[in-house]
Write a protein that holds these residues in place. Sequence first.
Motif, mmCIF file in Angstrom:
data_model
loop_
_atom_site.group_PDB
_atom_site.id
_atom_site.type_symbol
_atom_site.label_atom_id
_atom_site.label_comp_id
_atom_site.label_asym_id
_atom_site.label_seq_id
_atom_site.Cartn_x
_atom_site.Cartn_y
_atom_site.Cartn_z
ATOM 1 N N GLU A 1 -31.920 38.896 -28.900
ATOM 2 C CA GLU A 1 -32.058 40.281 -29.355
ATOM 3 C C GLU A 1 -32.489 41.176 -28.210
ATOM 4 O O GLU A 1 -33.328 40.808 -27.401
ATOM 5 C CB GLU A 1 -33.111 40.293 -30.474
ATOM 6 N N GLY B 1 -21.360 34.038 -37.315
ATOM 7 C CA GLY B 1 -22.602 34.665 -36.899
ATOM 8 C C GLY B 1 -22.534 36.145 -37.224
ATOM 9 O O GLY B 1 -21.576 36.618 -37.840
ATOM 10 N N LEU C 1 -28.110 30.423 -40.072
ATOM 11 C CA LEU C 1 -27.835 31.802 -40.460
ATOM 12 C C LEU C 1 -28.551 32.198 -41.748
ATOM 13 O O LEU C 1 -28.863 33.360 -41.959
ATOM 14 C CB LEU C 1 -26.332 32.020 -40.630
ATOM 15 N N PRO D 1 -32.793 32.803 -40.388
ATOM 16 C CA PRO D 1 -32.882 33.045 -38.939
ATOM 17 C C PRO D 1 -34.326 33.104 -38.462
ATOM 18 O O PRO D 1 -35.232 33.441 -39.216
ATOM 19 C CB PRO D 1 -32.197 34.399 -38.764
ATOM 20 N N ARG E 1 -29.148 42.622 -32.376
ATOM 21 C CA ARG E 1 -29.365 41.188 -32.596
ATOM 22 C C ARG E 1 -28.035 40.456 -32.628
ATOM 23 O O ARG E 1 -27.135 40.826 -33.384
ATOM 24 C CB ARG E 1 -30.120 40.981 -33.915
ATOM 25 N N GLN F 1 -26.911 37.200 -33.806
ATOM 26 C CA GLN F 1 -27.350 36.069 -34.626
ATOM 27 C C GLN F 1 -26.244 35.018 -34.569
ATOM 28 O O GLN F 1 -25.339 35.001 -35.384
ATOM 29 C CB GLN F 1 -27.602 36.513 -36.070
ATOM 30 N N SER G 1 -30.226 32.428 -31.349
ATOM 31 C CA SER G 1 -29.873 33.846 -31.310
ATOM 32 C C SER G 1 -30.718 34.568 -30.256
ATOM 33 O O SER G 1 -31.670 34.011 -29.722
ATOM 34 C CB SER G 1 -30.058 34.478 -32.692
#
Length: 191
Positions: A120, A57, A78, A81, A71, A73, A118
Motif C-alpha cells: 500500500e 486481487g 483476499l 486481508p 492498496r 491487494q 499485498s
Amino acid sequence: MKKICVLLGVLAAGQAGAQDFEAGRSGWQLERLSGDFVLLRTDIAIPVQGSRSSRQGLLILTCEPGVRRVRFQIGDILQRPSIHASSSGRAIVRGWFQDQKGPSFPIYPTVLFFDDGSFEFRETSAFSDSVLQGILNLLRKNPARLEVVLFKGPETRAFRPGTAMQFKLHDLDNSLGNIYGFEGLCFHARG
C-alpha cells in the motif's frame, strides 16, 4: 540528486524480475461509502502457470478523513486481508503508453508491506505532494500498463535490486467518469 534517483530507478527496474498482472477487466467502480469516505476499485488478475485459472486481487484507491491510500491487494488471503503493515520501503511507479517509447515521469511513494503479500501507498491529506493525485493523473492519460518497482527495507537510498510488477490496464477510457468522480470527491469536494 533527482537525476541520480531517476537513473537508479531505471537501473533497478531493468534488473528486477518482473511479475505480470492485469487490472480493470471488470471496469473501475466508484463507491461513496459515507460523506467522507470514497473509494475507486478494480479487479487484478494474477496469471498462474499451468492449468489452474488465474487468481484474483483488487486495486483499491481510498480517500477518507486524514488519509489517502492506494492498496494492491494481491496476497493469498483476499477474504481476510492483513491490516497491519509488517515492513516499509520505497517504490517507483511509472505509466507506459502505447504511442511512446519511454515511460511517464516517475512517482516515488513510500510503501507499506503486509504479511499476506499485498502492499500500500499511504499518505496523510495534509501533504501537498500527493502520490494518489499522481496516480490519478496517470490513469486519466490512459496508459497501457503501470509499472511498480518495490524496494523493501529502511535503507532505500542505497542501490539494491527491487521487485518489478507490470499491471496491464484495461477499460480506462470507459471508466474516466468514475476516475474523475473519485478525484472530485477526494480532492475538490473537501476544499
